[in-house]
Design a protein around this motif. Structure first.
Motif, PDB file in Angstrom:
ATOM      1  N   PRO A 142      -3.690   3.277   5.220  1.00  0.00           N
ATOM      2  CA  PRO A 142      -3.538   2.813   3.839  1.00  0.00           C
ATOM      3  C   PRO A 142      -4.266   3.767   2.887  1.00  0.00           C
ATOM      4  O   PRO A 142      -5.455   4.043   3.075  1.00  0.00           O
ATOM      5  CB  PRO A 142      -4.192   1.431   3.848  1.00  0.00           C
ATOM      6  CG  PRO A 142      -4.257   1.026   5.278  1.00  0.00           C
ATOM      7  CD  PRO A 142      -4.368   2.284   6.069  1.00  0.00           C
TER       8      PRO A 142
ATOM      9  N   LYS B 187      -3.853  -7.084  -2.311  1.00  0.00           N
ATOM     10  CA  LYS B 187      -2.516  -7.130  -2.912  1.00  0.00           C
ATOM     11  C   LYS B 187      -1.626  -8.129  -2.176  1.00  0.00           C
ATOM     12  O   LYS B 187      -0.810  -8.834  -2.784  1.00  0.00           O
ATOM     13  CB  LYS B 187      -1.890  -5.730  -2.886  1.00  0.00           C
ATOM     14  CG  LYS B 187      -0.662  -5.603  -3.763  1.00  0.00           C
ATOM     15  CD  LYS B 187      -0.253  -4.155  -3.939  1.00  0.00           C
ATOM     16  CE  LYS B 187       0.970  -4.058  -4.851  1.00  0.00           C
ATOM     17  NZ  LYS B 187       1.447  -2.671  -5.003  1.00  0.00           N
TER      18      LYS B 187
ATOM     19  N   THR C  76       0.832  -1.204   0.000  1.00  0.00           N
ATOM     20  CA  THR C  76       0.000   0.000   0.000  1.00  0.00           C
ATOM     21  C   THR C  76       0.865   1.252   0.000  1.00  0.00           C
ATOM     22  O   THR C  76       1.986   1.238   0.516  1.00  0.00           O
ATOM     23  CB  THR C  76      -0.934   0.036   1.234  1.00  0.00           C
ATOM     24  OG1 THR C  76      -1.786   1.174   1.156  1.00  0.00           O
ATOM     25  CG2 THR C  76      -0.151   0.107   2.540  1.00  0.00           C
ATOM     26  N   GLU C  77       0.343   2.301  -0.595  1.00  0.00           N
ATOM     27  CA  GLU C  77       0.851   3.636  -0.306  1.00  0.00           C
ATOM     28  C   GLU C  77       0.158   4.093   0.982  1.00  0.00           C
ATOM     29  O   GLU C  77      -0.856   3.535   1.393  1.00  0.00           O
ATOM     30  CB  GLU C  77       0.514   4.603  -1.443  1.00  0.00           C
ATOM     31  CG  GLU C  77       1.122   4.258  -2.791  1.00  0.00           C
ATOM     32  CD  GLU C  77       0.628   5.208  -3.866  1.00  0.00           C
ATOM     33  OE1 GLU C  77       0.977   6.407  -3.805  1.00  0.00           O
ATOM     34  OE2 GLU C  77      -0.129   4.763  -4.743  1.00  0.00           O
ATOM     35  N   TRP C  78       0.705   5.147   1.604  1.00  0.00           N
ATOM     36  CA  TRP C  78       0.158   5.596   2.873  1.00  0.00           C
ATOM     37  C   TRP C  78      -0.321   7.039   2.794  1.00  0.00           C
ATOM     38  O   TRP C  78       0.222   7.841   2.044  1.00  0.00           O
ATOM     39  CB  TRP C  78       1.219   5.511   3.981  1.00  0.00           C
ATOM     40  CG  TRP C  78       1.763   4.154   4.240  1.00  0.00           C
ATOM     41  CD1 TRP C  78       2.975   3.665   3.867  1.00  0.00           C
ATOM     42  CD2 TRP C  78       1.115   3.089   4.956  1.00  0.00           C
ATOM     43  NE1 TRP C  78       3.143   2.369   4.307  1.00  0.00           N
ATOM     44  CE2 TRP C  78       2.007   1.991   4.983  1.00  0.00           C
ATOM     45  CE3 TRP C  78      -0.127   2.944   5.582  1.00  0.00           C
ATOM     46  CZ2 TRP C  78       1.708   0.784   5.603  1.00  0.00           C
ATOM     47  CZ3 TRP C  78      -0.435   1.744   6.199  1.00  0.00           C
ATOM     48  CH2 TRP C  78       0.469   0.675   6.206  1.00  0.00           C
TER      49      TRP C  78
ATOM     50  N   LYS D  35      -7.933  -3.069   0.018  1.00  0.00           N
ATOM     51  CA  LYS D  35      -7.043  -3.061  -1.144  1.00  0.00           C
ATOM     52  C   LYS D  35      -5.654  -3.571  -0.757  1.00  0.00           C
ATOM     53  O   LYS D  35      -4.995  -4.283  -1.521  1.00  0.00           O
ATOM     54  CB  LYS D  35      -6.936  -1.646  -1.722  1.00  0.00           C
ATOM     55  CG  LYS D  35      -8.228  -1.143  -2.379  1.00  0.00           C
ATOM     56  CD  LYS D  35      -8.353  -1.711  -3.796  1.00  0.00           C
ATOM     57  CE  LYS D  35      -9.619  -1.243  -4.491  1.00  0.00           C
ATOM     58  NZ  LYS D  35      -9.641   0.196  -4.745  1.00  0.00           N
ATOM     59  N   MET D  36      -5.203  -3.214   0.431  1.00  0.00           N
ATOM     60  CA  MET D  36      -3.900  -3.678   0.913  1.00  0.00           C
ATOM     61  C   MET D  36      -3.894  -5.197   1.077  1.00  0.00           C
ATOM     62  O   MET D  36      -2.958  -5.885   0.644  1.00  0.00           O
ATOM     63  CB  MET D  36      -3.568  -2.999   2.246  1.00  0.00           C
ATOM     64  CG  MET D  36      -2.233  -3.404   2.840  1.00  0.00           C
ATOM     65  SD  MET D  36      -1.906  -2.575   4.430  1.00  0.00           S
ATOM     66  CE  MET D  36      -2.995  -3.501   5.506  1.00  0.00           C
TER      67      MET D  36
ATOM     68  N   TYR E  23      -7.786  -0.518   3.735  1.00  0.00           N
ATOM     69  CA  TYR E  23      -7.205  -1.778   4.199  1.00  0.00           C
ATOM     70  C   TYR E  23      -7.514  -2.931   3.245  1.00  0.00           C
ATOM     71  O   TYR E  23      -6.659  -3.784   2.991  1.00  0.00           O
ATOM     72  CB  TYR E  23      -7.733  -2.119   5.593  1.00  0.00           C
ATOM     73  CG  TYR E  23      -7.162  -1.278   6.699  1.00  0.00           C
ATOM     74  CD1 TYR E  23      -5.903  -1.546   7.227  1.00  0.00           C
ATOM     75  CD2 TYR E  23      -7.879  -0.205   7.241  1.00  0.00           C
ATOM     76  CE1 TYR E  23      -5.369  -0.769   8.254  1.00  0.00           C
ATOM     77  CE2 TYR E  23      -7.348   0.570   8.265  1.00  0.00           C
ATOM     78  CZ  TYR E  23      -6.101   0.284   8.762  1.00  0.00           C
ATOM     79  OH  TYR E  23      -5.564   1.049   9.772  1.00  0.00           O
TER      80      TYR E  23
ATOM     81  N   HIS F   9      -5.513   3.698  -0.041  1.00  0.00           N
ATOM     82  CA  HIS F   9      -6.721   3.260  -0.740  1.00  0.00           C
ATOM     83  C   HIS F   9      -7.536   2.269   0.092  1.00  0.00           C
ATOM     84  O   HIS F   9      -8.399   1.567  -0.439  1.00  0.00           O
ATOM     85  CB  HIS F   9      -6.353   2.649  -2.096  1.00  0.00           C
ATOM     86  CG  HIS F   9      -5.552   3.584  -2.960  1.00  0.00           C
ATOM     87  ND1 HIS F   9      -6.105   4.725  -3.503  1.00  0.00           N
ATOM     88  CD2 HIS F   9      -4.254   3.559  -3.333  1.00  0.00           C
ATOM     89  CE1 HIS F   9      -5.167   5.363  -4.196  1.00  0.00           C
ATOM     90  NE2 HIS F   9      -4.039   4.682  -4.103  1.00  0.00           N
TER      91      HIS F   9
END
Length: 364
Positions: free
Chosen positions: A191, A201, A75-77, A197-198, A195, A193
């Motif tokens: 996260p 992935k 994830t991006e943050w 989505k994280m 949790y 987008h």
């Protein structure tokens, strides 16, 4: 045939599924009784298009670079530092208690040194602390205990602080400065987008399969496997042979408001008023831009999904009986909040899973 059967698609299960699939190149099947992955951290867009947390607010914070770096692969943050207000004496004041809290309640303009002296003047010296009431009294004294902690704890646990293990309230900080942040960890993020989505992935790998809305007890004899990683309730695994472990649960009441902001902070605690403990407004957490906003009221209850292990002496003794049973088993590992009957933050669950992999699984 799979190598690992993982029961539960929350942090513990998904972290270990990823490690096993990618580092050991073994086949993993995740079994999840709910209709979604992510455990209690599951989030989704409601009917109004607002990103909400189905099981109440989950704010990520950790001091562990190892945990932060691991999750950063998925994830991006968004940088987010959590602030909470408490509705006390008809005012909304910062919690944890800090200089501004004391100024609002008592009209006192204190320095940091004077704040330490204030605590010293009101705290009750208790040398052998045995319960949560004594923890708070020894930090802030009787009056602040009554204003902020006594009734909130009773609502949350249906037990008075004097009936709860000292560990419950030992987690509560008090401040001598103006720091309004609820947490003081080095990494405080969300996260970008969400949790879910994280998690998607994290388990996106050809070695990982998943069965949702599936009960482990119903399929354990059907699907051949070598190893089991169990993150569900440990008492259920053993068919409650020693009795049920008690948990506190929550009921959630969501409302969407036709305005951009509803309250003065992400979370407002209500220690003394109403039946709910707190109200969360999700857009503070997610940084989402939307003309409407969704809030959730939390009502603690004894019925429902198991959220909070209740740390009392007799409960811990019951858990130890199940733990002894678990230790007799080969090729079965128990972890997470439900598997070890212990309250963990999200980062602690990730750390526990990574440690288990490194110490016991990667050499199988």
């Amino acid at each position: 045939m799979v190598d690992f059967l993982i029961v539960g698609a929350g942090f513990s299960g998904c972290v270990l599924a990823h490690q096993i699939a990618t580092k050991l190149n073994r086949k993993v099947l995740i079994i999840e009784k709910r209709s979604h992955i992510g455990g209690n951290a599951y989030d989704y867009y409601d009917d109004h298009g607002i990103l909400i947390h189905k099981y109440g607010p989950h704010i990520f914070h950790t001091n562990s670079k190892k945990v932060f770096d691991f999750l950063s692969k998925f994830t991006e943050w968004s940088y987010y530092q959590h602030e909470v207000l408490a509705h006390v004496d008809g005012r909304k004041v910062p919690i944890p208690i800090n200089l501004d809290t004391i100024k609002e309640l008592y009209g006192l303009q204190l320095s940091e040194n004077e704040m330490q002296e204030f605590y010293q003047s009101v705290r009750e010296p208790i040398h052998n602390i045995t319960n949560s009431e004594e923890v708070i009294l020894s930090k802030v004294g009787l009056e602040l205990y009554n204003k902020f902690y006594k009734n909130y704890t009773k609502k949350q646990w249906d037990l008075w602080p004097s009936e709860l293990d000292a560990s419950v309230c030992a987690r509560i900080p008090v401040r001598t400065n103006r720091d309004r942040r609820y947490f003081s960890d080095k990494y405080q993020v969300m996260p970008k987008h969400g949790y879910t989505k994280m998690f998607l992935k994290m388990i996106d790998h050809p070695n990982i399969g998943i069965l949702l809305q599936t009960d482990y007890q119903q399929i354990q004899q059907i699907i051949p496997h070598k190893y089991v990683i169990y993150t569900g309730p440990i008492d259920y695994f053993f068919n409650y042979k020693y009795g049920k472990l008690p948990y506190r649960s929550l009921n959630f009441h969501f409302e969407t408001k036709d305005q951009e902001r509803w309250q003065d902070a992400a979370v407002i605690n209500y220690p003394n008023d109403y039946d709910y403990t707190r109200v969360t407004e999700f857009k503070y957490l997610t940084s989402q831009s939307h003309q409407k906003t969704t809030i959730v009221y939390e009502y603690p209850t004894n019925n429902g999904d198991p959220y909070y292990p209740i740390p009392k002496k007799d409960n811990m003794e019951l858990y130890q009986m199940y733990k002894q049973e678990a230790e007799k088993l080969k090729n079965v590992w128990f972890l997470g909040r439900l598997g070890t009957y212990k309250y963990y933050n999200m980062d602690q669950v990730v750390a526990q899973a990574l440690t288990l992999f490194e110490r016991e699984l990667q050499n199988l």
